[in-house]
Enzyme design. Structure first.
Site, PDB file in Angstrom:
ATOM      1  N   GLU A  87       0.821  -1.218   0.000  1.00  0.00           N
ATOM      2  CA  GLU A  87       0.000   0.000   0.000  1.00  0.00           C
ATOM      3  C   GLU A  87       0.855   1.269   0.000  1.00  0.00           C
ATOM      4  OE1 GLU A  87      -2.928  -0.362  -0.656  1.00  0.00           O
ATOM      5  OE2 GLU A  87      -3.994  -1.872   0.517  1.00  0.00           O
ATOM      6  N   GLY A  88       1.975   1.217  -0.713  1.00  0.00           N
ATOM      7  CA  GLY A  88       2.908   2.335  -0.756  1.00  0.00           C
ATOM      8  C   GLY A  88       4.047   2.096   0.206  1.00  0.00           C
TER       9      GLY A  88
END
Length: 831
Positions: free
Chosen positions: A502-503
């Site tokens: 998620e990043g």
């Protein structure tokens, strides 16, 4: 009244007006009255008054007559600003405007309205959600043997997959209207976290379909036909979804997706239709190896204008849904990311899908990036914080228990100051994690907070990493040796997953938190940008004039607020509560004002260069994040009734966050490229010198460490959230059971050990020592029986696993009959 006294009072009044954010008209009028006052007192002669009036009147008119101000001042500034503002693609615009702001905007604004936070009601579990946690979730945890899953099967057993399908674990976010469970974000967080205390693999398997994936995208954006067809199939487990976003050339920079879809015409069943020809290569896709339906992000192109607009060939990122068995789709082999959950690559070569496969239909072509950014809040704000909090829960309880029962030099290791340095940190960080988890889950129920979720993804996974590392330090070899007894090794191995997904955390901290937060959370910057991009120039100038002068007033007000609060030792700051938390709330408000002023000056001096100065912008992001987490701690403590034992945890968490804020501001100012501006920022933020918050004291840390080894109020609350198996059948249950037994025989057990150590009690082995102690009335018979029961439990709890070489060589394919046999040990001494 003397002119000197009048000047002093006038200065205080004007500073007060700025501090209170009085209107420009009010401030201008008071300046005029001050001049008249000086004239009346003789401090300003007639000539001086005429000169003042000659300057004052035109300036007052220029600033307060909107039409004149726009024409003379705002118009040239507006023109220059519009030229300087870099061109923004639709994708960048969508990403910037996606999602909502919440409490973090108050923190960024520099003048938090505390009532907004204190009036928030934490989301509570409904009867259905509570029942699901106590029954289906509990049953799922009992079905999972994490060692067998991670080492032997490399997968969840088929009966576990079937149980999750049957009981709708993959449909928590799908509404009841469509047959799903319709759980709140908080309930989803609790379910994911509880499962994580038993098995990371099971938790991630449940987490992914309930975060970024086809289910959420269809719920929010799907057509009626898509909802009617896909949602029931996702609910009953007929379909297992995955979502293809990242690839070999694109990770955190998802906007750089190289995968393409080209609009084409094609005959299907003898009828011509519009469709998309896809070519893609994805990796790191969780559930891909078992997925039956694939959500896909790609860049849509329409070179022949088939969608109806001959002037538009590049539509941008688009999301579509296709069956995994679609011709040309190749589900690749598995990745193995440090845990056994299903993850792997997906490839597509000349894959044809109808235009109706676009999530939301053809009108959503090119709008995928906004969809993705808004839906990332589930993964960033619910699932990953849940995993992080679960690690904190488990390590708080297990490490506290281990520190209590493991003895060195005839003392529990948790009594040593070196160990307490680690265990105190575990206690405080776990409290901060839990406070942040609950507030953020509540935020996700009220809106789609894009900035908060990015902040929490980074900081909560980093706190998880710190807790796991410190727990490893305390346990030593006990959790280095992998096996069924080890409740920490798998979490340590899989920790990089949460840090990366998620990043990646480096990118999230350095590019996203402040880069997005500075624009979204600022009360004026986005409005200025939107005004500059307005094609109606007259309307744009009007909006820009209002935003620009509002921005100027904001800068001056926050500078004065920060300075005044600093000079008065926070005494003029507001607190929403009384008692122990009040000084912390005031300290937070002062630093909020300092952040607002610092951010504005930095953006004004560096402009777009600030984005490239990642070290600087990341530090401002840290300040915003810790302001949010510190306020979450106050909210959590106050909501839970101000318990004395909890106060130690809350103070530790607040002292830690305030120290991190001061460190970030000091480092920002020290490294600011313009040294004079850096010194100005330091003076405004810390007029009496660099930030004084140094973090939790040794005494506070020791208090937290001592509480970690007890069944305090916070520990009891955590016990209600985690899964604990029965005694020797569960690695965590084994050590918690031993610790509970120890607590039931203290302080008598310690007195017995001291008597043995001093020679008052003698004997060859435990049984002889107990007999001698009873005879000498050092302990009674009941306590002796308690010690007799505890010692085998203690010894068993500190043992590690060992295996045959055949079992290890076969990766568990060949059973090891000795693996789970409880050892028989003759106890030669008690200590």
């Amino acid at each position: 009244m003397s002119n000197v006294l009048f000047a002093a009072l006038s200065a205080l009044v004007l500073i007060g007006l700025v501090y209170r954010a009085a209107s420009l008209f009010t401030f201008t009028a008071v300046v005029g009255l001050v001049a008249l006052g000086f004239y009346g007192l003789g401090g300003l002669g007639q000539t001086g008054l005429i000169v003042f009036a000659a300057i004052y009147v035109p300036v007052a008119l220029l600033l307060n007559v909107a039409g004149l101000r726009r024409a003379v001042l705002s118009a040239p500034i507006f023109k220059a600003f519009s030229k300087a503002l870099p061109a923004m693609s639709q994708t960048e615009k969508d990403a910037l405007e996606a999602g909502d702001t919440w409490w973090e905007a108050e923190m960024f604004g520099g003048k938090p309205e505390w009532s907004k936070l204190m009036n928030v009601k934490f989301t509570e579990l409904t009867a259905d959600e509570k029942s699901f946690l106590e029954n289906e979730t509990e049953q799922l945890c009992k079905m999972v043997d994490d060692w067998k899953v991670s080492f032997e099967l490399k997968d969840l057993p088929e009966e576990v997959w079937n149980f999750m399908r049957k009981n709708k674990f993959f449909a928590m976010l799908i509404s009841k209207e469509h047959g799903g469970l319709g759980f709140s974000p908080y309930a989803q967080s609790c379910v994911v976290a509880k499962i994580a205390t038993r098995s990371l693999t099971a938790s991630v398997t449940v987490m992914v379909p309930n975060s970024l994936g086809p289910g959420e995208l269809i719920m929010h954006y799907g057509t009626d036909e898509q909802k009617k067809y896909w949602l029931p199939r996702l609910v009953d487990g007929t379909e297992i979804p995955c979502f293809g976003l990242t690839g070999p050339e694109v990770g955190s920079d998802a906007s750089a997706i190289p995968d393409t879809g080209v609009v084409v015409k094609r005959k299907v069943n003898g009828k011509e239709e519009l469709g998309i020809m896809l070519n893609f290569s994805k990796r790191y896709i969780t559930l891909a190896p078992v997925a039956t339906v694939v959500g896909l992000a790609f860049k849509l192109k329409d070179p022949n204008g088939l969608l109806g607009d001959p002037n538009k060939t590049e539509y941008g990122i688009t999301c579509a849904l296709l069956e995994a068995n679609t011709p040309g789709v190749d589900i690749g082999r598995r990745h193995y990311p440090g845990a056994a959950f299903m993850n792997g690559p997906i490839f597509g070569k000349d894959v044809y899908i109808p235009l109706t496969s676009i999530i939301g239909g053809r009108e959503m072509a090119g709008k995928g990036w906004r969809m993705l950014v808004e839906c990332l809040s589930a993964g960033r704000g619910i699932s990953l914080p849940a995993l992080s909090a679960a690690s904190g829960w488990g390590m708080y309880l297990a490490t506290g228990a281990y520190a209590r029962i493991r003895r060195q030099f005839k003392l529990p290791i948790g009594k040593f100051e070196g160990v307490q340095e680690a265990t105190g940190k575990i206690a405080g960080l776990t409290y901060k994690l839990e406070a942040s988890r609950i507030l953020t889950a509540t935020a996700c129920a009220e809106c789609a907070p894009s900035v908060i979720t990015a902040m929490m993804k980074f900081h909560m996974t980093e706190m998880m990493r710190e807790i796991i590392l410190r727990s490893m330090d305390v346990h030593g070899g006990r959790t280095v040796i992998l096996g069924p007894r080890n409740y920490l090794g798998q979490a340590y191995q899989a920790m990089p997953v949460a840090i990366t997904v998620e990043g990646a955390n480096i990118m999230t901290r350095n590019l996203i938190v402040f880069g997005q937060g500075a624009i979204r959370c600022h009360p004026w910057v986005l409005k200025e940008m939107q005004a500059a991009q307005n094609p109606n120039k007259a309307e744009g100038l009007r909006d820009f004039d209002k935003a620009f002068f509002g921005h100027l007033g904001h800068i001056v007000n926050r500078a004065i607020r920060a300075l005044v609060l600093g000079l008065t030792g926070n005494r003029l700051a507001k607190s929403p509560v009384s008692g122990e938390m009040a000084p912390y709330a005031k300290a937070i408000e002062r630093r909020s004002a300092a952040l607002a002023f610092t951010a504005d000056v930095a953006m004004g001096v560096l402009g777009g260069e600030l984005k490239r100065r990642e070290r600087l912008s990341a530090r401002l992001g840290d300040v915003l994040s810790h302001l949010y987490m510190a306020s979450a701690v106050i909210k959590y403590y106050e909501t839970n009734g101000r318990n004395a034992e909890e106060l130690v945890h809350a103070k530790w968490a607040l002292e830690d966050s305030l120290a991190e804020i001061d460190k970030a501001l000091n480092e920002f100012n020290r490294n600011f490229p313009n040294k004079a501006v850096g010194r100005l920022l330091s003076f405004v933020a810390f007029p009496f010198g660099m930030g004084k918050c140094k973090g939790p004291s040794d005494s506070l840390n020791a208090d937290a460490a001592e509480l970690l080894m007890t069944r305090n109020v916070f520990a009891e609350r955590l016990l209600d959230k985690v899964f604990v198996g029965e005694g020797s059948s569960d690695p965590t249950g084994r050590i918690l059971e031993a610790a509970d037994k120890l607590l039931s025989i203290e302080p008598g057990y310690s007195n017995f050990l001291k008597a043995v150590s001093s020679g008052k009690v003698v004997g060859d082995g435990l049984e002889a020592q107990l007999k001698d102690a009873v005879e000498k009335r050092v302990i009674d018979a009941a306590l002796a029986q308690g010690i007799r029961e505890f010692e085998p439990m203690r010894f068993d709890a500190i043992l590690t696993d060992d295996f045959s070489k055949e079992y290890l060589a076969s990766a568990g394919a060949i059973p090891d009959v000795k693996m789970n046999v409880k050892p028989v040990v003759e106890y030669r001494e008690a200590a």
